[in-house]
Scaffold this active site. Structure first.
Site, PDB file in Angstrom:
ATOM      1  N   GLU A  21      45.550  -6.690  24.074  1.00 55.99           N
ATOM      2  CA  GLU A  21      44.242  -6.430  24.674  1.00 55.99           C
ATOM      3  C   GLU A  21      44.387  -5.631  25.965  1.00 55.99           C
ATOM      4  O   GLU A  21      43.614  -4.704  26.218  1.00 55.99           O
ATOM      5  CB  GLU A  21      43.512  -7.748  24.951  1.00 55.99           C
ATOM      6  N   TYR A  53      16.984   1.477  36.015  1.00 53.25           N
ATOM      7  CA  TYR A  53      17.814   1.203  34.840  1.00 53.25           C
ATOM      8  C   TYR A  53      19.178   1.876  34.927  1.00 53.25           C
ATOM      9  O   TYR A  53      20.197   1.280  34.572  1.00 53.25           O
ATOM     10  CB  TYR A  53      17.128   1.673  33.557  1.00 53.25           C
ATOM     11  N   VAL A  72      36.714 -13.479  29.468  1.00 52.31           N
ATOM     12  CA  VAL A  72      35.382 -12.882  29.434  1.00 52.31           C
ATOM     13  C   VAL A  72      34.450 -13.669  30.361  1.00 52.31           C
ATOM     14  O   VAL A  72      33.524 -13.101  30.943  1.00 52.31           O
ATOM     15  CB  VAL A  72      34.842 -12.832  27.989  1.00 52.31           C
ATOM     16  N   GLU A  73      34.710 -14.949  30.545  1.00 56.95           N
ATOM     17  CA  GLU A  73      33.936 -15.758  31.483  1.00 56.95           C
ATOM     18  C   GLU A  73      34.021 -15.188  32.893  1.00 56.95           C
ATOM     19  O   GLU A  73      33.012 -15.110  33.603  1.00 56.95           O
ATOM     20  CB  GLU A  73      34.440 -17.214  31.480  1.00 56.95           C
ATOM     21  N   LYS A  98      32.887  -9.477  22.381  1.00 55.68           N
ATOM     22  CA  LYS A  98      34.023  -8.724  21.855  1.00 55.68           C
ATOM     23  C   LYS A  98      33.748  -8.572  20.360  1.00 55.68           C
ATOM     24  O   LYS A  98      33.893  -9.532  19.602  1.00 55.68           O
ATOM     25  CB  LYS A  98      35.326  -9.493  22.044  1.00 55.68           C
TER      26      LYS A  98
END
Length: 123
Positions: A21, A53, A72-73, A98
């Site tokens: 990764e 935006y 990812v947290e 993911k």
């Protein structure tokens, strides 16, 4: 509470626990919801009274494509922290996915969702 949302922003980054990764990278999708009062912007037709935006997108992009993390947290928390630092929103909800996780088994996607409210005592 009104909201502004972003659906399936796509990025390529190098987050993850597994060596491949951080070496090869992977796709991430980000969904976002920001809570704020949109009446002032609606009544005045003034961009300055809402969130831009493009500025939100750039904040998320620079965070997701920035310094790699294992979890990812951690990434989701960083995104929310940056949004609170740059925009006058009452809450932020983020989902980071993911789409093709490099883990054993057959998964369509994995990810996390977080919702945080602004702590007015910290301002």
């Amino acid at each position: 509470m009104d909201k502004v949302f972003f659906h399936e922003m796509m990025f390529y980054a190098y987050h993850g626990v597994y060596p491949e990764e951080s070496r090869l990278g992977q796709r991430f999708t980000v969904d976002l919801e920001l809570g704020l009062d949109l009446r002032p912007a609606a009544e005045s037709d003034d961009l300055a009274k809402t969130v831009n935006y493009q500025a939100v997108y750039e904040t998320v992009r620079s965070t997701v494509e920035g310094k790699p993390v294992k979890l990812v947290e951690t990434l989701a928390e960083r995104v929310i922290e940056q949004l609170f630092a740059k925009f006058p929103v009452e809450y932020a909800w983020v989902r980071i996915t993911k789409p093709d996780p490099p883990i054993p088994g057959h998964y369509r996607a994995v990810g996390v969702e977080m919702r945080r409210e602004r702590n007015r005592r910290d301002e």
